[in-house]
Design an enzyme around this catalytic site. Structure first.
Site, PDB file in Angstrom:
ATOM      1  N   ASP A  82       9.492  -3.752   4.534  1.00  0.00           N
ATOM      2  CA  ASP A  82       8.282  -2.753   4.415  1.00  0.00           C
ATOM      3  C   ASP A  82       8.776  -1.194   4.623  1.00  0.00           C
ATOM      4  O   ASP A  82       9.504  -1.017   5.297  1.00  0.00           O
ATOM      5  CB  ASP A  82       7.180  -3.281   5.282  1.00  0.00           C
ATOM      6  CG  ASP A  82       5.710  -2.574   4.817  1.00  0.00           C
ATOM      7  OD1 ASP A  82       5.499  -2.394   3.506  1.00  0.00           O
ATOM      8  OD2 ASP A  82       4.896  -2.386   5.693  1.00  0.00           O
ATOM      9  N   HIS A 180      -2.359   3.206   8.604  1.00  0.00           N
ATOM     10  CA  HIS A 180      -1.753   2.489   9.664  1.00  0.00           C
ATOM     11  C   HIS A 180      -2.064   2.614  10.998  1.00  0.00           C
ATOM     12  O   HIS A 180      -2.379   3.491  11.492  1.00  0.00           O
ATOM     13  CB  HIS A 180      -0.231   2.616   9.456  1.00  0.00           C
ATOM     14  CG  HIS A 180       0.394   2.522   8.150  1.00  0.00           C
ATOM     15  ND1 HIS A 180       0.800   3.677   7.282  1.00  0.00           N
ATOM     16  CD2 HIS A 180       0.526   1.590   7.200  1.00  0.00           C
ATOM     17  CE1 HIS A 180       1.431   3.192   6.103  1.00  0.00           C
ATOM     18  NE2 HIS A 180       1.129   1.740   6.176  1.00  0.00           N
ATOM     19  N   HIS A 208      -2.413  -1.606   2.364  1.00  0.00           N
ATOM     20  CA  HIS A 208      -1.703  -1.098   3.663  1.00  0.00           C
ATOM     21  C   HIS A 208      -2.807  -0.754   4.647  1.00  0.00           C
ATOM     22  O   HIS A 208      -4.047  -0.405   4.189  1.00  0.00           O
ATOM     23  CB  HIS A 208      -0.862   0.094   3.376  1.00  0.00           C
ATOM     24  CG  HIS A 208       0.514  -0.460   2.646  1.00  0.00           C
ATOM     25  ND1 HIS A 208       1.732  -0.077   3.068  1.00  0.00           N
ATOM     26  CD2 HIS A 208       0.764  -0.809   1.467  1.00  0.00           C
ATOM     27  CE1 HIS A 208       2.821  -0.711   2.513  1.00  0.00           C
ATOM     28  NE2 HIS A 208       2.168  -0.951   1.391  1.00  0.00           N
ATOM     29  N   GLY A 209      -2.217  -0.716   5.813  1.00  0.00           N
ATOM     30  CA  GLY A 209      -3.292  -0.455   7.032  1.00  0.00           C
ATOM     31  C   GLY A 209      -4.379  -1.454   7.142  1.00  0.00           C
ATOM     32  O   GLY A 209      -5.612  -1.230   7.220  1.00  0.00           O
ATOM     33  N   ASN A 230      -1.481  -6.149   4.310  1.00  0.00           N
ATOM     34  CA  ASN A 230      -0.509  -5.932   5.344  1.00  0.00           C
ATOM     35  C   ASN A 230      -1.100  -5.941   6.705  1.00  0.00           C
ATOM     36  O   ASN A 230      -2.426  -5.146   6.967  1.00  0.00           O
ATOM     37  CB  ASN A 230       0.067  -4.722   5.001  1.00  0.00           C
ATOM     38  CG  ASN A 230       1.139  -4.701   4.176  1.00  0.00           C
ATOM     39  OD1 ASN A 230       1.223  -5.885   3.368  1.00  0.00           O
ATOM     40  ND2 ASN A 230       1.954  -3.617   3.770  1.00  0.00           N
ATOM     41  N   VAL A 231      -0.709  -6.578   7.576  1.00  0.00           N
ATOM     42  CA  VAL A 231      -1.221  -6.600   9.092  1.00  0.00           C
ATOM     43  C   VAL A 231       0.005  -6.798  10.023  1.00  0.00           C
ATOM     44  O   VAL A 231       0.765  -7.273   9.918  1.00  0.00           O
ATOM     45  CB  VAL A 231      -1.933  -7.981   9.321  1.00  0.00           C
ATOM     46  CG1 VAL A 231      -2.581  -8.144  10.634  1.00  0.00           C
ATOM     47  CG2 VAL A 231      -3.279  -8.208   8.252  1.00  0.00           C
TER      48      VAL A 231
END
Length: 290
Positions: A82, A180, A208-209, A230-231
């Site tokens: 990433d 994020h 994202h975030g 995404n986590v």
């Protein structure tokens, strides 16, 4: 079961209107408990590492452990690098066996972002490795990458269409208002922008975030075409807080098997909740080996 490319995983998720969670892992044991939870949920999953984790654990070591865990739990697993800004690290990851990489040149001008992304596409040509890129700037902190609130920029739909046409990337992370880390207030997600971008593109989009975004918002993002979610922060926090609470309640309990098991269960519960949130539960007939 070998690690697989995230491209067909995400394409299927997009076509069937569910998401796949990419969980950031920071240690070898976290690889196993993420896959254990995914196997229990019969869900495909993506293991995700930062550049810092690659430098800490080694790309080849991560690939070996992830491959062994995927084979043990028999669950479709992708391995993603990433937010990488360094071509040499991307090359290292690809050679080690990563099945997905992100070239993050979003801080640069559009033309330079295109150039760097095309360079990675050339590297991965015919290897089946997914390439992810970003347009706009997602705010917050992702290890070495820091984007202030004032510098965060949302992706322009027309530029997304042009970018994909110029680079041929199979997945795109457009900045749409998430950040994020853990939010200080409510995230300002631009759902209209997501819908506009999704209608212009045939490829899966990436959110994202994803930590601490309300479930209903994540589900709406997935329904609009964001197939990868995404986590990172929530998972890391759940694990660390469980260890802290263990020692707060049992300061003399120094057996790592005890406090690591407590942390594992807390993290697994988080993984399971996120898998249910994106709707990937039951999408594969995977069961763990007894």
């Amino acid at each position: 079961m070998p690690l697989i490319s995230t491209t067909p995983m995400l394409e299927q998720a997009k076509s069937e209107n569910y998401g796949i969670v990419a969980f950031n892992v920071h240690s070898f044991d976290s690889i196993y408990w993420v896959l254990e939870a995914a196997a229990e949920m019969k869900s495909p999953v993506i293991l995700q590492t930062t550049v810092g984790t690659v430098k800490s654990l080694g790309a080849e070591n991560i690939v070996k452990v992830a491959t062994a865990a995927a084979d043990y739990y028999r669950v479709p697993t992708g391995l993603h690098l990433d937010h990488c800004t360094d071509y040499e690290v991307i090359k290292q990851a690809v050679r080690a066996g990563y099945t997905s990489v992100m070239i993050d040149a979003s801080r640069h001008a559009f033309a330079e972002n295109v150039r760097q992304t095309k360079q990675v596409m050339e590297l991965t040509a015919n290897l089946g490795v997914n390439v992810e890129a970003e347009l706009g700037k997602v705010g917050g902190v992702e290890e070495e990458i820091v984007v202030s609130e004032k510098d965060a920029q949302k992706a322009v739909p027309e530029e997304c269409k042009e970018f994909v046409a110029l680079t041929g990337i199979p997945s795109l992370a457009p900045a749409i208002g998430t950040a994020h880390g853990i939010y200080k207030g409510e995230p300002d997600i631009d759902f209209i922008r997501i819908e506009q971008i999704s209608k212009m593109l045939d490829i899966p989009l990436v959110l994202h975030g994803g930590s601490a975004v309300p479930e209903e918002d994540v589900r709406k993002c997935v329904a609009l075409g964001m197939a990868k979610v995404n986590v990172s922060t929530e998972l890391k926090n759940a694990y660390s807080i469980a260890i802290r609470e263990h020692f707060s309640q049992q300061p003399d309990s120094l057996d790592p098997r005890a406090y690591l098991q407590t942390a594992k269960e807390a993290a697994k519960a988080m993984v399971i909740s996120k898998i249910k949130m994106v709707g990937s539960e039951g999408k594969v007939a995977a069961t763990p080996i007894k």
